[in-house]
Design a protein around this motif. Structure first.
Motif, PDB file in Angstrom:
ATOM      1  N   PHE A  70     -20.063 -61.302 -26.034  1.00 51.10           N
ATOM      2  CA  PHE A  70     -19.814 -62.555 -25.322  1.00 51.10           C
ATOM      3  C   PHE A  70     -19.783 -63.691 -26.342  1.00 51.10           C
ATOM      4  O   PHE A  70     -20.749 -63.896 -27.088  1.00 51.10           O
ATOM      5  N   ASP A  71     -18.678 -64.442 -26.397  1.00 54.22           N
ATOM      6  CA  ASP A  71     -18.532 -65.478 -27.418  1.00 54.22           C
ATOM      7  C   ASP A  71     -18.994 -66.857 -26.959  1.00 54.22           C
ATOM      8  O   ASP A  71     -18.734 -67.856 -27.631  1.00 54.22           O
ATOM      9  N   GLY A  72     -19.688 -66.902 -25.833  1.00 57.12           N
ATOM     10  CA  GLY A  72     -20.143 -68.171 -25.291  1.00 57.12           C
ATOM     11  C   GLY A  72     -19.293 -68.650 -24.145  1.00 57.12           C
ATOM     12  O   GLY A  72     -19.735 -69.445 -23.310  1.00 57.12           O
ATOM     13  N   THR A  73     -18.058 -68.140 -24.076  1.00 57.70           N
ATOM     14  CA  THR A  73     -17.138 -68.486 -22.981  1.00 57.70           C
ATOM     15  C   THR A  73     -16.563 -67.243 -22.309  1.00 57.70           C
ATOM     16  O   THR A  73     -16.505 -67.151 -21.090  1.00 57.70           O
ATOM     17  N   HIS A  74     -16.148 -66.281 -23.135  1.00 50.59           N
ATOM     18  CA  HIS A  74     -15.508 -65.072 -22.616  1.00 50.59           C
ATOM     19  C   HIS A  74     -16.112 -63.825 -23.279  1.00 50.59           C
ATOM     20  O   HIS A  74     -16.571 -63.877 -24.418  1.00 50.59           O
ATOM     21  N   TYR A  75     -16.039 -62.720 -22.551  1.00 48.94           N
ATOM     22  CA  TYR A  75     -16.339 -61.428 -23.151  1.00 48.94           C
ATOM     23  C   TYR A  75     -15.090 -60.941 -23.883  1.00 48.94           C
ATOM     24  O   TYR A  75     -13.958 -61.232 -23.488  1.00 48.94           O
ATOM     25  N   ARG A 129      -6.865 -62.562 -31.552  1.00 47.19           N
ATOM     26  CA  ARG A 129      -7.758 -63.216 -30.588  1.00 47.19           C
ATOM     27  C   ARG A 129      -9.175 -62.666 -30.709  1.00 47.19           C
ATOM     28  O   ARG A 129     -10.157 -63.416 -30.639  1.00 47.19           O
ATOM     29  N   GLN A 133     -12.621 -64.735 -31.595  1.00 46.03           N
ATOM     30  CA  GLN A 133     -13.808 -64.652 -30.748  1.00 46.03           C
ATOM     31  C   GLN A 133     -15.006 -64.097 -31.509  1.00 46.03           C
ATOM     32  O   GLN A 133     -16.142 -64.546 -31.301  1.00 46.03           O
ATOM     33  N   ARG A 136     -16.454 -66.879 -33.535  1.00 50.22           N
ATOM     34  CA  ARG A 136     -17.286 -67.744 -32.693  1.00 50.22           C
ATOM     35  C   ARG A 136     -18.651 -67.104 -32.449  1.00 50.22           C
ATOM     36  O   ARG A 136     -19.691 -67.755 -32.520  1.00 50.22           O
ATOM     37  N   TRP A 137     -18.627 -65.797 -32.163  1.00 51.86           N
ATOM     38  CA  TRP A 137     -19.887 -65.084 -31.889  1.00 51.86           C
ATOM     39  C   TRP A 137     -20.786 -65.109 -33.125  1.00 51.86           C
ATOM     40  O   TRP A 137     -21.999 -65.323 -33.017  1.00 51.86           O
TER      41      TRP A 137
END
Length: 336
Positions: A70-75, A129, A133, A136-137
């Motif tokens: 989970f990157d804070g917004t989306h899996y 993508r 992500q 971000r993680w």
């Protein structure tokens, strides 16, 4: 070193269970079979990279298969991550046969097979993508300045790769599985300096495993199927018709197969299709048993965790999945 093993996705098990519990004439059956075929092909494609990966020095690389974070917004899900002191590599594996044309103008993959063209989402965009992500993680987890490389790996031996002459990205990002060890060595030359020490690498590896979150899918809702459409009863492992309970055993009146534990597979089906929690009443209904005492004894014999007492007791079938994983039966039926 393989840190997180690849396993048959639960979604495949759910599709298998669903097909077992639907009549041969059900109007959704062909759609489910098509989905299962694609999922099995994808899984077998991922298995095909195991051999080239086995040439990597175990002490230098940590390999994690099927990771969902989970990157804070989306899996986001990655087929395989390879960790080293110098870089992280994300692999997006595609098991697609035929002539594959990578169209950079419209960001799509066009497959030509048996004179038929079929579009696919662009796997390069997909893995890029995932790269964004994962970055971000890593920042959220306080792991910074670690280079991330990406590759699209075509695992089918019956694939021909084509693209326009000026599409350099395809030549750099798409490879056949046999080229995997050589390409990883190239990345090592691009990133010769260590980005993290052994302690940090071990910490990151452990963190990824801990944060991995398997996807849960309501398979009946996915295909808009009511649980009332499912075939009830204990199914014979031989002919797949329902069995009767006779003198403490399950007996198939068609092929005469006898079993002490055929109800276990049916309870596994229930846990995959309906719920991991089951009551005595629900077990009686699904197993097609009239006796409350027999149903209670069958559930108690499995030594399942439970909550509540007497009529309000609910059993947790999750431990049953661990003790009796459906992997073997699925492998036998589909010959993976």
């Amino acid at each position: 070193m393989i840190v997180k093993e690849r396993s048959i996705p639960v979604y495949i098990h759910k599709l298998e269970s669903l097909l077992r519990r639907l009549s041969n004439t059900h109007h959704k059956r062909s759609k489910i079979e098509e989905d299962l075929g694609k999922r099995l092909a994808g899984y077998k494609g991922e298995q095909r990279i195991d051999y080239p990966l086995s040439f990597l020095p175990e002490k230098d690389y940590s390999i994690l298969h099927d990771v969902r974070l989970f990157d804070g917004t989306h899996y986001f899900q990655m087929d395989t991550i390879i960790l080293s002191n110098c870089f992280i590599l994300i692999l997006e594996v595609k098991n697609i046969a035929g002539s594959l044309y990578f169209d950079s103008d419209f960001n799509q993959l066009i497959r030509t097979l048996n004179e038929k063209e079929e579009p696919f989402p662009d796997p390069i965009s997909q893995v890029e993508r995932q790269q964004y992500q994962l970055l971000r993680w890593l920042r959220i987890q306080k792991f910074n300045h670690i280079p991330i490389e990406t590759l699209v790996v075509i695992s089918s031996s019956n694939a021909i790769l084509t693209t326009s002459p000026n599409n350099r990205q395809v030549y750099e990002k798409v490879i056949l599985s046999s080229k995997l060890p050589a390409q990883i060595n190239k990345f090592l030359k691009i990133h010769p300096q260590s980005a993290m020490d052994e302690k940090t690498l071990a910490k990151l590896t452990k963190k990824i495993v801990k944060c991995h979150t398997p996807q849960t899918i309501d398979i009946l809702n996915q295909f808009s199927i009511s649980k009332n459409e499912l075939i009830k009863g204990v199914l014979c492992t031989g002919c797949r018709l329902t069995m009767n309970r006779e003198r403490g055993k399950w007996v198939c009146t068609t092929c005469h197969h006898r079993s002490n534990e055929a109800h276990i597979e049916s309870l596994l089906d229930y846990s995959l299709l309906i719920s991991p929690i089951i009551t005595n009443r629900e077990a009686r209904g699904f197993l097609n048993i009239t006796s409350s005492e027999i149903s209670k004894n069958l559930l108690k014999s499995l030594d399942l965790p439970f909550t509540g007492n007497n009529k309000s007791r609910s059993y947790n079938l999750s431990s049953l999945q661990k003790k009796h994983p459906p992997t073997k039966r699925m492998q036998n039926e589909n010959k993976i």
